[in-house]
Design a protein around this motif. Structure first.
Motif, PDB file in Angstrom:
ATOM      1  N   ASN A  47     -10.192 -79.262  -2.576  1.00 13.52           N
ATOM      2  CA  ASN A  47     -11.270 -79.747  -3.433  1.00 13.52           C
ATOM      3  C   ASN A  47     -12.442 -80.279  -2.616  1.00 13.52           C
ATOM      4  O   ASN A  47     -12.259 -80.819  -1.525  1.00 13.52           O
ATOM      5  N   SER A  48     -13.630 -80.149  -3.175  1.00 13.81           N
ATOM      6  CA  SER A  48     -14.826 -80.666  -2.505  1.00 13.81           C
ATOM      7  C   SER A  48     -15.979 -80.698  -3.488  1.00 13.81           C
ATOM      8  O   SER A  48     -16.144 -79.771  -4.286  1.00 13.81           O
ATOM      9  N   THR A  49     -16.765 -81.741  -3.420  1.00 15.78           N
ATOM     10  CA  THR A  49     -18.056 -81.759  -4.134  1.00 15.78           C
ATOM     11  C   THR A  49     -19.190 -81.724  -3.114  1.00 15.78           C
ATOM     12  O   THR A  49     -19.996 -80.786  -3.084  1.00 15.78           O
ATOM     13  N   ARG A  50     -19.257 -82.755  -2.247  1.00 20.33           N
ATOM     14  CA  ARG A  50     -20.373 -82.876  -1.317  1.00 20.33           C
ATOM     15  C   ARG A  50     -20.504 -81.675  -0.375  1.00 20.33           C
ATOM     16  O   ARG A  50     -21.577 -81.074  -0.268  1.00 20.33           O
ATOM     17  N   THR A  51     -19.444 -81.334   0.328  1.00 19.27           N
ATOM     18  CA  THR A  51     -19.557 -80.299   1.369  1.00 19.27           C
ATOM     19  C   THR A  51     -19.853 -78.943   0.740  1.00 19.27           C
ATOM     20  O   THR A  51     -20.762 -78.221   1.165  1.00 19.27           O
ATOM     21  N   GLN A  52     -19.080 -78.602  -0.291  1.00 14.34           N
ATOM     22  CA  GLN A  52     -19.241 -77.288  -0.918  1.00 14.34           C
ATOM     23  C   GLN A  52     -20.649 -77.120  -1.496  1.00 14.34           C
ATOM     24  O   GLN A  52     -21.332 -76.133  -1.227  1.00 14.34           O
ATOM     25  N   ARG A 100     -13.118 -74.357   3.935  1.00 13.22           N
ATOM     26  CA  ARG A 100     -12.310 -75.591   4.003  1.00 13.22           C
ATOM     27  C   ARG A 100     -10.865 -75.185   3.753  1.00 13.22           C
ATOM     28  O   ARG A 100     -10.573 -74.471   2.791  1.00 13.22           O
ATOM     29  N   HIS A 127     -14.078 -82.116  10.877  1.00 14.28           N
ATOM     30  CA  HIS A 127     -15.014 -81.868   9.775  1.00 14.28           C
ATOM     31  C   HIS A 127     -16.409 -81.914  10.417  1.00 14.28           C
ATOM     32  O   HIS A 127     -17.149 -82.888  10.272  1.00 14.28           O
ATOM     33  N   PRO A 248     -17.606 -91.352   4.135  1.00 16.10           N
ATOM     34  CA  PRO A 248     -17.882 -89.927   3.880  1.00 16.10           C
ATOM     35  C   PRO A 248     -17.891 -89.584   2.397  1.00 16.10           C
ATOM     36  O   PRO A 248     -18.494 -88.580   1.992  1.00 16.10           O
ATOM     37  N   ALA A 249     -17.218 -90.441   1.579  1.00 14.53           N
ATOM     38  CA  ALA A 249     -17.070 -90.211   0.140  1.00 14.53           C
ATOM     39  C   ALA A 249     -16.251 -88.925  -0.105  1.00 14.53           C
ATOM     40  O   ALA A 249     -16.200 -88.075   0.773  1.00 14.53           O
ATOM     41  N   PRO A 250     -15.608 -88.792  -1.265  1.00 10.54           N
ATOM     42  CA  PRO A 250     -15.688 -89.702  -2.406  1.00 10.54           C
ATOM     43  C   PRO A 250     -15.063 -91.067  -2.092  1.00 10.54           C
ATOM     44  O   PRO A 250     -14.134 -91.149  -1.286  1.00 10.54           O
TER      45      PRO A 250
HETATM   46  N1   CP Z   1     -17.229 -86.005   2.483  1.00 10.29           N
HETATM   47  C1   CP Z   1     -16.691 -84.887   1.960  1.00 10.29           C
HETATM   48  O1   CP Z   1     -16.230 -83.988   2.665  1.00 10.29           O
HETATM   49  O2   CP Z   1     -16.727 -84.845   0.591  1.00 10.29           O
HETATM   50  P1   CP Z   1     -16.163 -83.649  -0.277  1.00 10.29           P
HETATM   51  O3   CP Z   1     -14.665 -83.619  -0.119  1.00 10.29           O
HETATM   52  O4   CP Z   1     -16.596 -83.946  -1.693  1.00 10.29           O
HETATM   53  O5   CP Z   1     -16.760 -82.369   0.246  1.00 10.29           O
END
Ligand code: CP
Length: 292
Positions: A47-52, A100, A127, A248-250
């Motif tokens: 899962n990913s929001t920011r990176t994707q 990823r 990362h 780095p979040a979330p």
């Molecule tokens: N920081 C980071 O990698 O966030 P995501 O998992 O939402 O991509």
């Protein structure tokens, strides 16, 4: 193999030139080169929001056509390997892949792929674009890396961000320490207390407690974790005047960071996300221009 797989082989000068390129894109959009004939695919097996989505925004900003991919509904569900999937996209005429994957160094099985591969996070190892956007955020605040004190706080052992950041930050002559409960500690860097980190560090880099990976081994409650290792408002207010908080979040609000501190004046959490777009634009364009 072309692309960006890890920062381990990159010199401090190259790392600085990626950051400088990203800063120039952020400050002056006329510096951005366009690649309208290129298309790239995002292959996310975690899962990913920011990176994707910041990779996708970065592509759009560079005139590149982004192609999304879901392992559900693809031939991965029929047992197709990562190598055959990536090779398929190469032969479909895609110009680069962003991956990823839960496997550390997944890219080692992709050595015969002939299009650029960008690592968007591999297992607990690395990362690289997160490390670069963290460095960009630090550089924007302090204008240097040499001599800065940083504490990585939380789930060090399971964190690709902690491992990737520590490796590069030490090479940039930053003073790196770690803080966390015994079950999350490894030999990434010397251990200090949270009080020492709060009182002496220029940067406190919080890490997410990865409940989805190991909720069963975390013996303390979320409230106890917050009280022992969380960035409370009182701790944030106590930090040095120029110091910053990163994550780095979330984020798990109320666990590693208090709800009210996420947007504290010392917090750079949302700025890190903004910088992620520019860093990803920088690495993609530098690879296509043969500079990386
Ligand atoms: N920081 C980071 O990698 O966030 P995501 O998992 O939402 O991509």
């Amino acid at each position: 193999m072309n692309g960006l797989l890890t920062l381990k082989g990159l010199s401090p000068n190259i790392i600085q030139s990626i950051i400088d390129t990203a800063v120039s894109f952020k400050n002056d959009s006329s510096k951005v080169t366009s690649f309208p004939d290129k298309k790239m695919v995002t292959l996310f097996f975690e899962n990913s929001t920011r990176t994707q989505y910041s990779f996708q925004v970065a592509m759009l900003n560079l005139g590149i056509t982004p192609i999304g991919f879901s392992s559900i509904g693809s031939s991965i569900a029929k047992g197709e390997s990562l190598y055959d999937t990536v090779k398929t996209f190469e032969y479909l005429g895609v110009d680069g892949v962003i991956i990823r994957h839960s496997q550390n160094e997944f890219y080692k099985e992709l050595e015969n792929v002939n299009i650029p591969i960008f690592n968007a996070g591999d297992g607990t190892a690395d990362h690289p674009t997160q490390t670069l956007l963290d460095l960009m955020t630090i550089y924007e605040r302090f204008g240097k890396f040499d001599g800065l004190k940083i504490a990585l706080v939380g789930d060090i052992a399971h964190s690709r961000v902690a491992h990737g950041n520590a490796e590069v930050m030490k090479r940039l002559n930053m003073d790196v320490s770690i803080v966390g409960p015994e079950i999350f500690i490894d030999d990434t860097a010397p251990r200090i207390t949270l009080d020492q980190a709060v009182d002496t560090c220029d940067i406190v880099n919080l890490l997410r407690v990865q409940f989805e990976r190991h909720a069963d081994v975390i013996e303390m409650s979320k409230d106890d974790y917050h009280s022992l290792y969380g960035m409370t408002k009182a701790r944030a207010d106590r930090m040095k005047k120029d110091a910053i908080i990163m994550h780095p979040a979330p984020v798990n609000r109320g666990v590693e960071i208090a709800d009210s501190v996420v947007e504290h004046k010392k917090s750079r959490i949302f700025e890190q996300m903004r910088n992620g777009v520019y860093i990803r634009m920088a690495v993609i364009s530098m690879v296509f221009e043969g500079k990386l």
